[in-house]
Write a protein that holds these residues in place. Structure first.
Motif, PDB file in Angstrom:
ATOM      1  N   ALA A   1       3.364  10.368  -7.328  1.00 37.01           N
ATOM      2  CA  ALA A   1       4.652  10.816  -7.857  1.00 37.01           C
ATOM      3  C   ALA A   1       4.566  12.139  -8.614  1.00 37.01           C
ATOM      4  O   ALA A   1       5.486  12.937  -8.556  1.00 37.01           O
ATOM      5  CB  ALA A   1       5.273   9.740  -8.743  1.00 37.01           C
ATOM      6  N   ASP A   2       3.499  12.393  -9.339  1.00 37.09           N
ATOM      7  CA  ASP A   2       3.245  13.674  -9.999  1.00 37.09           C
ATOM      8  C   ASP A   2       4.429  14.186 -10.831  1.00 37.09           C
ATOM      9  O   ASP A   2       4.859  15.326 -10.684  1.00 37.09           O
ATOM     10  CB  ASP A   2       2.830  14.716  -8.961  1.00 37.09           C
ATOM     11  N   GLY A   3       4.983  13.320 -11.676  1.00 32.72           N
ATOM     12  CA  GLY A   3       6.033  13.745 -12.591  1.00 32.72           C
ATOM     13  C   GLY A   3       7.449  13.663 -12.058  1.00 32.72           C
ATOM     14  O   GLY A   3       8.394  13.635 -12.816  1.00 32.72           O
ATOM     15  N   GLN A   4       7.631  13.637 -10.764  1.00 37.61           N
ATOM     16  CA  GLN A   4       8.959  13.499 -10.159  1.00 37.61           C
ATOM     17  C   GLN A   4       9.041  12.114  -9.532  1.00 37.61           C
ATOM     18  O   GLN A   4       8.215  11.771  -8.695  1.00 37.61           O
ATOM     19  CB  GLN A   4       9.169  14.570  -9.073  1.00 37.61           C
ATOM     20  N   TRP A   5      10.013  11.317  -9.940  1.00 40.52           N
ATOM     21  CA  TRP A   5      10.112   9.975  -9.404  1.00 40.52           C
ATOM     22  C   TRP A   5      10.985   9.971  -8.147  1.00 40.52           C
ATOM     23  O   TRP A   5      12.176  10.268  -8.209  1.00 40.52           O
ATOM     24  CB  TRP A   5      10.699   9.020 -10.444  1.00 40.52           C
ATOM     25  N   PRO A   6      10.407   9.632  -6.991  1.00 41.97           N
ATOM     26  CA  PRO A   6      11.154   9.603  -5.716  1.00 41.97           C
ATOM     27  C   PRO A   6      11.934   8.296  -5.564  1.00 41.97           C
ATOM     28  O   PRO A   6      11.553   7.416  -4.796  1.00 41.97           O
ATOM     29  CB  PRO A   6      10.047   9.737  -4.679  1.00 41.97           C
ATOM     30  N   ALA A   7      13.016   8.158  -6.306  1.00 42.98           N
ATOM     31  CA  ALA A   7      13.749   6.892  -6.380  1.00 42.98           C
ATOM     32  C   ALA A   7      14.226   6.383  -5.022  1.00 42.98           C
ATOM     33  O   ALA A   7      14.105   5.195  -4.730  1.00 42.98           O
ATOM     34  CB  ALA A   7      14.934   7.036  -7.330  1.00 42.98           C
ATOM     35  N   GLU A   8      14.781   7.253  -4.190  1.00 43.25           N
ATOM     36  CA  GLU A   8      15.304   6.791  -2.905  1.00 43.25           C
ATOM     37  C   GLU A   8      14.191   6.255  -2.010  1.00 43.25           C
ATOM     38  O   GLU A   8      14.343   5.218  -1.364  1.00 43.25           O
ATOM     39  CB  GLU A   8      16.061   7.910  -2.205  1.00 43.25           C
ATOM     40  N   GLU A   9      13.074   6.954  -1.953  1.00 42.04           N
ATOM     41  CA  GLU A   9      11.945   6.495  -1.143  1.00 42.04           C
ATOM     42  C   GLU A   9      11.387   5.184  -1.699  1.00 42.04           C
ATOM     43  O   GLU A   9      11.045   4.264  -0.953  1.00 42.04           O
ATOM     44  CB  GLU A   9      10.856   7.571  -1.098  1.00 42.04           C
TER      45      GLU A   9
ATOM     46  N   ASP B   1       0.826  -1.213   0.000  1.00 39.11           N
ATOM     47  CA  ASP B   1       0.000   0.000   0.000  1.00 39.11           C
ATOM     48  C   ASP B   1       0.858   1.259   0.000  1.00 39.11           C
ATOM     49  O   ASP B   1       0.541   2.239  -0.687  1.00 39.11           O
ATOM     50  CB  ASP B   1      -0.936   0.018   1.213  1.00 39.11           C
ATOM     51  N   ALA B   2       1.957   1.247   0.752  1.00 40.38           N
ATOM     52  CA  ALA B   2       2.850   2.404   0.798  1.00 40.38           C
ATOM     53  C   ALA B   2       3.509   2.634  -0.559  1.00 40.38           C
ATOM     54  O   ALA B   2       3.640   3.773  -1.014  1.00 40.38           O
ATOM     55  CB  ALA B   2       3.908   2.216   1.887  1.00 40.38           C
ATOM     56  N   ILE B   3       3.915   1.556  -1.228  1.00 41.72           N
ATOM     57  CA  ILE B   3       4.505   1.677  -2.568  1.00 41.72           C
ATOM     58  C   ILE B   3       3.471   2.224  -3.539  1.00 41.72           C
ATOM     59  O   ILE B   3       3.757   3.137  -4.324  1.00 41.72           O
ATOM     60  CB  ILE B   3       5.056   0.325  -3.053  1.00 41.72           C
ATOM     61  N   ARG B   4       2.263   1.683  -3.501  1.00 44.21           N
ATOM     62  CA  ARG B   4       1.197   2.144  -4.407  1.00 44.21           C
ATOM     63  C   ARG B   4       0.906   3.630  -4.185  1.00 44.21           C
ATOM     64  O   ARG B   4       0.768   4.392  -5.136  1.00 44.21           O
ATOM     65  CB  ARG B   4      -0.063   1.311  -4.195  1.00 44.21           C
ATOM     66  N   ALA B   5       0.837   4.067  -2.934  1.00 43.59           N
ATOM     67  CA  ALA B   5       0.574   5.479  -2.634  1.00 43.59           C
ATOM     68  C   ALA B   5       1.704   6.364  -3.150  1.00 43.59           C
ATOM     69  O   ALA B   5       1.463   7.449  -3.688  1.00 43.59           O
ATOM     70  CB  ALA B   5       0.396   5.675  -1.130  1.00 43.59           C
TER      71      ALA B   5
END
Length: 65
Positions: free
Chosen positions: A29-37, A20-24
């Protein structure tokens, strides 16, 4: 929830919570990919399902020993 010295913050207690946390994260993400998170959440998910580490990007299967 617990935290890990290797991964600061809270860790989901089970695979469903980690999923669920990954899906959220992906949905927001809105265009910016939070790779570290994303990597941190994948590691949390792997720990929840009893796997040492998630598959590397692009891998189709884990090598057999």
């Amino acid at each position: 929830m617990s935290s890990s010295p290797d991964r600061p913050g809270t860790a989901p207690p089970d695979a469903d919570a980690a999923n669920d946390a990954i899906r959220a994260l992906v949905d927001g993400a809105d265009g910016q990919w939070p790779a570290e998170e994303y990597e941190r959440l994948l590691a949390d998910w792997a720990a929840a399902v009893g796997d040492a580490a998630p598959l590397a990007a692009g891998a189709t299967a884990r090598p057999r020993a």
